[in-house]
Structure formats: structure tokens, C-alpha cells
Design a protein around this motif. Structure first.
Motif, short mmCIF file in Angstrom:
data_model
loop_
_atom_site.label_atom_id
_atom_site.label_comp_id
_atom_site.label_asym_id
_atom_site.label_seq_id
_atom_site.Cartn_x
_atom_site.Cartn_y
_atom_site.Cartn_z
N ARG A 281 1.95 -9.58 8.80
CA ARG A 281 2.48 -10.46 7.76
C ARG A 281 3.93 -10.07 7.45
NH1 ARG A 281 3.15 -14.49 5.28
NH2 ARG A 281 2.57 -14.93 3.13
N THR A 282 4.78 -11.08 7.23
CA THR A 282 6.14 -10.86 6.73
C THR A 282 6.19 -11.43 5.32
OG1 THR A 282 7.15 -10.98 8.92
CG2 THR A 282 8.59 -11.40 7.04
N THR A 283 6.50 -10.59 4.34
CA THR A 283 6.40 -11.05 2.95
C THR A 283 7.11 -10.11 2.00
OG1 THR A 283 4.80 -11.79 1.27
CG2 THR A 283 4.25 -9.80 2.51
N LEU A 284 7.42 -10.63 0.81
CA LEU A 284 7.82 -9.80 -0.31
C LEU A 284 6.57 -9.21 -0.95
CD1 LEU A 284 10.46 -12.09 -2.09
CD2 LEU A 284 10.90 -10.20 -0.53
N LEU A 285 6.64 -7.96 -1.36
CA LEU A 285 5.51 -7.29 -2.00
C LEU A 285 5.79 -7.05 -3.47
CD1 LEU A 285 4.70 -4.47 0.60
CD2 LEU A 285 3.42 -6.58 0.25
N SER A 286 4.81 -7.33 -4.30
CA SER A 286 4.89 -6.91 -5.70
C SER A 286 4.97 -5.39 -5.76
CB SER A 286 3.67 -7.39 -6.47
OG SER A 286 3.55 -6.70 -7.70
N PRO A 287 5.79 -4.83 -6.66
CA PRO A 287 5.76 -3.38 -6.86
C PRO A 287 4.39 -2.87 -7.28
CG PRO A 287 7.69 -4.34 -7.91
CD PRO A 287 6.80 -5.48 -7.49
N PHE A 288 3.53 -3.77 -7.75
CA PHE A 288 2.18 -3.38 -8.17
C PHE A 288 1.13 -3.68 -7.10
CE2 PHE A 288 4.51 -4.58 -12.10
CZ PHE A 288 4.54 -3.35 -12.70
N ASP A 289 1.56 -3.94 -5.87
CA ASP A 289 0.62 -4.19 -4.78
C ASP A 289 -0.08 -2.90 -4.40
OD1 ASP A 289 -0.39 -4.67 -1.98
OD2 ASP A 289 0.57 -6.61 -2.32
N ALA A 328 7.50 -6.32 7.08
CA ALA A 328 7.65 -7.09 8.32
C ALA A 328 7.33 -6.19 9.50
CB ALA A 328 9.07 -7.64 8.44
N GLY A 329 6.58 -6.72 10.44
CA GLY A 329 6.24 -5.94 11.61
C GLY A 329 5.51 -4.65 11.29
N GLY A 330 4.80 -4.63 10.19
CA GLY A 330 4.07 -3.44 9.79
C GLY A 330 4.94 -2.34 9.22
N ARG A 331 6.18 -2.66 8.90
CA ARG A 331 7.11 -1.69 8.32
C ARG A 331 7.70 -2.25 7.03
NH1 ARG A 331 6.53 2.95 11.63
NH2 ARG A 331 6.29 2.24 13.78
#
Length: 396
Positions: A281-289, A328-331
Motif C-alpha cells: 500500500r502507498t498511503t499517508l499514515l495517521s500518527p496514531f496508526d 510506500a513499497g513497505g518503507r
């Protein structure tokens, strides 16, 4: 602390990273048929927070895994609302103290009996409970059905956020004791009802002893993380190290070693059976993820130092008020501190892990903008000025 068992398997750091990504729903095709409720059951806890920039954190969690699912769909999936005049509907989730204030699958109600018992035995509270307030609140809920704190008599005595009314103190105490449950959010206000009406009969009990509650939560945390250290797994539901040690041998998790971690670890046996494969998955993450809840784990797995700076004085912030890591790309390849200006998504500050991160960050920004009904993206600052123009071209 009990002696650590001999590891049965050795994992490379990369294998552990991929196992963690799959366990958290970021590697492989997600099960879209189960939707938001499936994400919640899989993770076991979704953290709540008052901050809303792009959206609230409990909305960002399924978005990061499923893509641009409607925000109203997310809320409806968490909470079931009964029609006017009907008995309380059975919710699919409840709110309680887990990693922090979290939405939890309704099936986990029995597992938190140990915490409800601890709250009932707690001798000191920050908010004193006025005489008679508890009984009045319970009686009113029993008579009138689901109500907010305002409808119960007022949430606050003054405009100060911490100055709760007697009714608010009482209903929050009842929630912690397990006599009351939050059945939905209405304009971010909790709607309370009696647990006896909201929780299915088969789950409405405190029969599990503390040890069995802890064993089940340690197992669930290990499954949600895929692989983790003692601190990682205990932190998932804010358990103490000694609570973890008490039950780990009976949890079903397998002791492993991970190259470079330097600490004993345990893995979900199912996570070791097949090599993690599929799309990233390519995405923005919540700091609370929950993928990045624990800072030491995030640094160990991704080599990425992450800190929420919303509560840091503005002049001391490095990456911004609500900097969202980019996966992105697992990083983790960068950070974006977002805001909204009308129908424009504003990237107040962007940090990139070199030019190679530009396509992923642009993709994540454009997808997020579309999800929150923004038609444009504006970039204010890029920490590496030489990457600004290439990023703008990618966004165009």
C-alpha cells in the motif's frame, strides 16, 4: 521477569518487516468484503483522538488499508444506530481504554474484564464523584435510553475542558466500570447507554479471570503485530511487562529471534507459515496508526524516527503539527504535515527520503486530497529545496 525461551526460528530484519506489514494489513490484497469492520477485528484496536486535520484518526486507519472508502461509511461501520423509538441496536464495537482510548470489536468485551475490575477497585480519581450522581445517571439512562453527557445534565461546569460536571464524572466512571457503554459518536460527543442493553447477552459477563483476559490480549496483540518484542506486544493494549510474562508461555505465540533487534521476540505461528507476498500500500499514515504506535519499534523495523509534535511548542517542532509518515513499497519514505484551506489540501511541510520518494509522496497526497473532497494540492515547504520542483511536477 521470567527467563526467555530458546528461539525456534530466526528471521532476517526484512522478513520481520514484511511479516509486520502483512499483519497490519499493508501487504497483500485487503479483504474488502469485510470492510471497516474487518479492519477493526483484524487490528483488535483503533485509536481515537480529538485532532482532525485530514480526518480523525479512526477514519484514517481503515482509509490507509482500504483506500478511499467513504467517511460516513466508516462511522456507520463502527457504530450501529437504532431507529427512533426502537430498542438499542447491538453495536459492532465499543470504546474503552486499550492502547489509549480506542474503538474495540464488540467480541473483545469479555477480555477487558480485568481492567474493569481494576477500575472498580481504584481508590483515587482525578474527578470527585458528587453524592447521588452515579445513581441518577444510571436511572436516567434506564428511563430515557441512549444520551450524551449534555443530555444527562451537562458535560462541563465551566468552559474549561477539564472541569467536568457531576453527571459527566458519573457517566465516565460508569463507562470505566462497564455498567455503561458508548454506542455511537454524535458530533464527536459520546452517546451512552446501559451495557445490559448494548452488549450482546453472550458477551455481557466478567467471567474470565485476569490471567485468561491477559492471555487472550497478548495472543491478539501478537497476531496483530505479526512479530514483536515483549515491549511491542505488551504496549499494544498497555499491559505491564509482568502481565506479559505471566501469560506468554500459554499464549500460543512462538519465540523467535530477529537479526539486528537485539531483544527476544515472539511471532504469530500463522505469520510464519507463508512468505508475505502481494502489493504494498502507498498511503499517508495517521500518527496514531498501530503500525507506528511504538516509537522504538518503528525505529527498529523501518529505521524511521517518528514523533507526534502536536503537543510540542510550535517553535520546537521539526516536522510539523500532525506530520503523517508516507508508507510506500513497505518503507517509510517521508512525512507530510497537512492542512486544509477550503477545497485545497495544503502540504505545510514535506520531508522526503531523497528524490526516489517523490512519486510515492505525490501519489499519497493526490489520493488523500480526493478522499477528503479537495480538488487541489498546494505545497508550502519542502525540507530539501532542490526537490520542490520535481515534486510539483509529479503532483501536476
Amino acid at each position: 521477569m521470567t527467563p526467555d525461551p530458546r528461539p525456534t526460528t530466526e528471521l532476517t530484519a526484512d522478513e520481520a518487516r514484511r511479516i509486520a506489514l502483512r499483519a497490519q494489513g499493508f501487504l497483500g490484497a485487503p479483504d474488502r468484503r469485510s470492510g471497516v469492520r474487518g479492519v477493526l477485528r483484524h487490528l483488535g484496536a483503533v485509536q481515537l483522538d480529538t485532532i482532525s486535520v485530514l480526518a480523525r484518526s479512526h477514519e484514517l486507519i481503515p482509509y490507509a488499508r482500504l483506500g478511499a472508502i467513504g467517511r460516513t461509511t466508516v462511522d456507520k461501520a463502527y457504530w450501529t444506530t437504532a431507529p427512533t423509538g426502537a430498542p438499542s441496536a447491538r453495536p459492532h464495537a465499543f470504546e474503552y481504554w486499550s492502547h489509549a482510548a480506542c474503538i474495540l470489536p464488540i467480541e473483545e468485551w469479555p477480555h477487558f474484564a480485568f481492567r474493569r475490575r481494576a477500575y472498580r477497585a481504584r481508590p483515587h480519581w482525578n474527578h470527585p464523584l458528587p453524592d447521588g450522581a452515579y445513581d441518577r445517571v444510571i436511572k436516567q439512562l434506564r428511563t430515557e435510553g441512549p444520551l450524551t453527557a449534555t443530555e444527562l445534565g451537562g458535560a462541563k461546569r465551566t468552559s474549561e475542558w477539564w472541569d467536568w460536571s457531576g453527571e459527566k464524572v458519573a457517566v465516565e466512571r460508569a463507562l470505566m466500570y462497564g455498567e455503561v457503554v458508548c454506542v455511537e459518536r454524535r458530533g464527536w460527543k459520546r452517546v451512552y447507554d446501559l451495557a445490559e442493553r448494548a452488549i450482546p447477552d453472550a458477551l455481557l459477563h466478567d467471567e474470565l479471570d485476569d490471567r485468561e483476559c491477559l492471555r487472550r490480549l497478548v495472543r491478539q496483540a501478537g497476531e496483530a503485530l505479526g512479530v514483536g518484542t515483549r515491549a511491542d506486544i505488551a504496549d499494544y493494549h498497555r499491559l505491564k511487562a509482568e502481565q506479559f510474562d505471566e501469560v506468554i508461555a500459554d499464549s500460543g505465540l512462538i519465540p523467535v529471534s530477529v537479526q539486528g533487534w537485539g531483544k527476544p521476540a515472539w511471532a504469530d505461528p500463522a505469520a510464519l507459515e507463508a512468505t508475505p507476498r502481494g502489493r504494498h500500500r502507498t498511503t499517508l499514515l495517521s500518527p496514531f496508526d498501530s503500525l507506528i504506535w511504538e516509537r522504538a519499534r518503528t525505529e527498529r523495523i523501518f529505521g524511521f524516527t517518528h514523533r507526534l509534535e502536536a503537543y510540542v511548542p510550535k517553535q520546537k517542532r521539526v516536522h510539523g503539527y500532525f506530520a503523517m509518515p508516507v508508507l510506500a513499497g513497505g518503507r517509510l519514505v517521508g512525512r507530510v504535515d497537512p492542512a486544509r484551506d477550503g477545497r485545497t489540501l495544503v502540504a505545510k511541510q514535506i520531508t522526503l527520503d531523497g528524490a526516489k520518494a517523490i512519486p510515492a509522496v505525490a501519489q499519497a497526497l493526490l489520493e488523500a486530497a480526493g478522499w477528503v473532497d479537495c480538488t487541489d494540492v498546494r505545497v508550502e515547504r519542502v525540507d530539501a529545496p532542490e526537490l520542490r520542483e520535481p515534486l510539483l511536477r509529479a503532483l501536476a
